[in-house]
Design an enzyme around this catalytic site. Structure first.
Site, short mmCIF file in Angstrom:
data_model
loop_
_atom_site.label_atom_id
_atom_site.label_comp_id
_atom_site.label_asym_id
_atom_site.label_seq_id
_atom_site.Cartn_x
_atom_site.Cartn_y
_atom_site.Cartn_z
N CYS A 70 -39.16 4.30 22.95
CA CYS A 70 -38.89 5.19 21.82
C CYS A 70 -40.18 5.77 21.27
O CYS A 70 -41.20 5.09 21.14
CB CYS A 70 -38.14 4.42 20.73
SG CYS A 70 -37.65 5.48 19.36
N CYS A 74 -41.69 2.47 14.27
CA CYS A 74 -41.12 1.47 13.35
C CYS A 74 -41.77 0.10 13.64
O CYS A 74 -41.65 -0.43 14.75
CB CYS A 74 -39.61 1.41 13.52
SG CYS A 74 -38.85 3.05 13.50
N CYS A 77 -40.06 -2.90 15.53
CA CYS A 77 -39.14 -2.66 16.64
C CYS A 77 -39.74 -2.95 18.03
O CYS A 77 -40.81 -2.45 18.37
CB CYS A 77 -38.63 -1.23 16.58
SG CYS A 77 -37.29 -0.95 17.76
N CYS A 114 -20.30 -1.17 19.04
CA CYS A 114 -21.39 -0.38 18.48
C CYS A 114 -22.45 -0.13 19.56
O CYS A 114 -23.02 -1.08 20.10
CB CYS A 114 -21.99 -1.12 17.30
SG CYS A 114 -23.35 -0.22 16.54
N CYS A 145 -18.61 2.76 17.02
CA CYS A 145 -19.79 2.96 16.19
C CYS A 145 -20.94 3.32 17.13
O CYS A 145 -21.01 2.78 18.24
CB CYS A 145 -20.11 1.66 15.45
SG CYS A 145 -21.66 1.73 14.52
N CYS A 205 -22.51 3.48 8.05
CA CYS A 205 -23.02 2.11 8.13
C CYS A 205 -24.53 2.21 7.89
O CYS A 205 -25.25 2.80 8.71
CB CYS A 205 -22.72 1.53 9.51
SG CYS A 205 -23.47 -0.09 9.79
N ARG A 277 -22.81 -6.83 6.01
CA ARG A 277 -22.92 -7.43 7.35
C ARG A 277 -24.13 -8.34 7.45
O ARG A 277 -25.27 -7.90 7.23
CB ARG A 277 -23.04 -6.32 8.40
CG ARG A 277 -23.10 -6.82 9.83
CD ARG A 277 -23.25 -5.64 10.78
NE ARG A 277 -22.18 -4.69 10.58
CZ ARG A 277 -21.07 -4.64 11.28
NH1 ARG A 277 -20.91 -5.48 12.27
NH2 ARG A 277 -20.15 -3.75 11.03
N1 SAM Z 1 -33.14 4.30 17.10
C1 SAM Z 1 -32.07 4.27 16.20
C2 SAM Z 1 -32.53 4.12 14.77
O1 SAM Z 1 -33.65 3.70 14.54
O2 SAM Z 1 -31.72 4.40 13.89
C3 SAM Z 1 -31.03 3.20 16.51
C4 SAM Z 1 -31.50 1.84 16.97
S1 SAM Z 1 -32.50 0.89 15.80
C5 SAM Z 1 -33.01 -0.45 16.80
C6 SAM Z 1 -31.27 0.22 14.68
C7 SAM Z 1 -31.72 -0.66 13.55
O3 SAM Z 1 -32.02 -1.97 14.04
C8 SAM Z 1 -32.98 -0.28 12.81
O4 SAM Z 1 -32.74 0.71 11.86
C9 SAM Z 1 -33.38 -1.59 12.15
O5 SAM Z 1 -32.81 -1.68 10.85
C10 SAM Z 1 -32.76 -2.65 13.07
N2 SAM Z 1 -33.81 -3.44 13.74
C11 SAM Z 1 -34.58 -3.02 14.76
N3 SAM Z 1 -35.45 -3.96 15.13
C12 SAM Z 1 -35.25 -5.02 14.31
C13 SAM Z 1 -35.84 -6.31 14.19
N4 SAM Z 1 -36.84 -6.68 14.98
N5 SAM Z 1 -35.38 -7.16 13.26
C14 SAM Z 1 -34.37 -6.76 12.45
N6 SAM Z 1 -33.76 -5.57 12.52
C15 SAM Z 1 -34.20 -4.70 13.43
C1 DTB Z 2 -28.35 -2.99 12.43
O1 DTB Z 2 -28.52 -2.82 11.20
N1 DTB Z 2 -28.75 -4.06 13.11
C2 DTB Z 2 -28.44 -3.92 14.52
C3 DTB Z 2 -27.63 -2.59 14.55
N2 DTB Z 2 -27.74 -2.12 13.21
C4 DTB Z 2 -27.92 -1.58 15.55
C5 DTB Z 2 -29.65 -3.97 15.36
C6 DTB Z 2 -30.47 -5.22 15.19
C7 DTB Z 2 -31.60 -5.21 16.15
C8 DTB Z 2 -32.34 -6.50 16.17
C9 DTB Z 2 -33.49 -6.49 17.12
C10 DTB Z 2 -33.11 -6.24 18.54
O2 DTB Z 2 -32.19 -6.90 19.09
O3 DTB Z 2 -33.78 -5.43 19.16
FE1 SF4 Z 3 -37.02 3.86 17.84
FE2 SF4 Z 3 -36.79 1.29 17.21
FE3 SF4 Z 3 -37.48 3.04 15.33
FE4 SF4 Z 3 -34.96 3.08 16.32
S1 SF4 Z 3 -35.91 1.42 15.14
S2 SF4 Z 3 -36.29 4.86 15.94
S3 SF4 Z 3 -35.38 2.47 18.44
S4 SF4 Z 3 -38.67 2.52 17.16
#
Ligand code: SAM
Ligand code: DTB
Ligand code: SF4
Length: 330
Positions: A70, A74, A77, A114, A145, A205, A277
């Site tokens: 990506c 963030c 992530c 989802c 979703c 959501c 959630r």
């Molecule tokens: N790329 C899209 C976005 O950022 O909206 C969708 C996927 S992103 C991984 C979805 C959500 O997962 C993020 O907004 C964040 O709140 C959650 N998330 C990602 N990595 C995480 C982590 N290491 N621990 C907890 N929540 C996480």
């Molecule tokens: C949300 O709030 N939590 C989910 C879903 N929406 C997409 C994602 C959590 C991701 C946790 C880290 C991972 O598995 O990469």
């Molecule tokens: Fe990309 Fe992860 Fe940020 Fe979603 S949360 S925009 S997958 S870097």
């Protein structure tokens, strides 16, 4: 019934309709956080019971349909191309493969599927594939979703027409803390997508992550931001940071588990009509801690052994927990 003065002093009554709904200040939200734990959980549980069946929990299954690589930064992530997290990238999955996973999730008792993609936002060709996934998963009789990043043009409308029930797009953290966590897009960008989703008639959501060093006032401010939306999100994921080696937040100090429960309780009080959630971080929680979260008003989980790139409790462990607590899936 007697209540402590601390409890009585905090106004937690929901207004009857959205337009008359009270707006929250960060100070008021902080006051909730500061209540004695038992008073806070009691108030949350009381509002939970007024608005929901307290013994029923909704279950969604997640699938990462496009993994890693990506462009965004963030800090939490595993999927950002900017950090060395050792994650294997995967291109967009084939529709049939996704539908098969949805069928398995439905057979295991999940009511919503989802699909998550590691994009800043979907391109037109990718949208075509995602729309086909939404149509086919919907045809299985499941709620749908997706979480695809930022939307533009008529993408939200296209998703609605394909049968999308929910769009997940988190505000992630407090407005004041946002640019400490993410710099490649702004909170205003995120809010714009949430507006598009709302205007297209798709359920919203939206939630965030705690345990990123935001502090209690940051957690209060995150929840105020969500609760004060014209219409609060139908579904509010509260994620406990899963610390990913290689990301800037790899060594973030772990949140006190009771502070996590407090966050759930305050979310329940401020958004009494929303599903709250209990999201990322469950794998690292004891059954007892999860039970406290349900008691504090959480009524939805991710179900199945994988979140997007990290582990989630095995379905068997959740089934056992539900049986021990007398919880029913919705
Ligand atoms: N790329 C899209 C976005 O950022 O909206 C969708 C996927 S992103 C991984 C979805 C959500 O997962 C993020 O907004 C964040 O709140 C959650 N998330 C990602 N990595 C995480 C982590 N290491 N621990 C907890 N929540 C996480
Ligand atoms: C949300 O709030 N939590 C989910 C879903 N929406 C997409 C994602 C959590 C991701 C946790 C880290 C991972 O598995 O990469
Ligand atoms: Fe990309 Fe992860 Fe940020 Fe979603 S949360 S925009 S997958 S870097």
């Amino acid at each position: 019934m007697t209540m402590t003065s601390a409890c009585r002093n905090v106004d937690t009554q929901p207004a009857a309709n959205a337009s008359a709904r009270r707006k929250w200040s960060v100070v008021e939200a902080e006051a909730l956080f500061e209540l004695p734990f038992m008073d806070l959980v009691f108030r949350a549980q009381q509002l939970h019971r007024e608005n929901f069946d307290a013994n029923a929990v909704q279950r969604s299954t997640l699938l990462s349909i496009k993994t890693g690589g990506c462009s965004e930064d963030c800090s939490y992530c595993s999927q950002s191309a900017r950090y060395k997290t050792g994650l294997d990238r995967q291109q967009l999955m084939a529709v049939a493969e996704v539908v098969e996973k949805a069928r398995e999730a439905k057979a295991k008792g999940s009511s919503r599927f989802c699909m998550g993609a590691a994009w800043k936002g979907p391109k037109e060709r990718e949208m075509e594939t995602v729309l086909a996934m939404v149509r086919e998963v919907k045809a299985l009789g499941m709620e749908t979703c997706v979480t695809l990043g930022m939307l533009k043009g008529d993408q939200a409308q296209q998703l609605k027409e394909a049968g999308l029930d929910y769009y997940n797009h988190n505000v992630d953290t407090a407005p004041e803390y946002y640019d400490k966590v993410i710099t490649t897009h702004s909170l205003a960008d995120r809010l714009d997508t949430i507006d598009q989703v709302r205007n297209a008639g798709i359920n919203v959501c939206s939630g965030g992550i705690v345990g990123m060093g935001e502090g209690r006032s940051g957690r209060a401010s995150l929840l105020v931001q969500l609760a004060n939306m014209d219409r609060p999100p139908e579904s509010v994921p509260i994620n406990n940071l899963v610390a990913i080696p290689g990301t800037p937040l790899a060594d973030a100090e772990k949140l006190d588990p009771f502070e996590f429960v407090r966050t759930i309780a305050v979310a329940r009080i401020m958004m009494p009509g929303s599903f709250v959630r209990l999201s990322a971080g469950r794998e690292q929680m004891s059954d007892e801690l999860q039970a406290l979260c349900f008691m504090a008003g959480a009524n939805s989980i991710f179900y199945g052994n994988r979140l997007l790139t990290t582990d989630n409790p095995e379905a068997d462990r959740d089934e056992t927990l539900f049986a021990r607590l007398g919880l029913r899936p919705i």
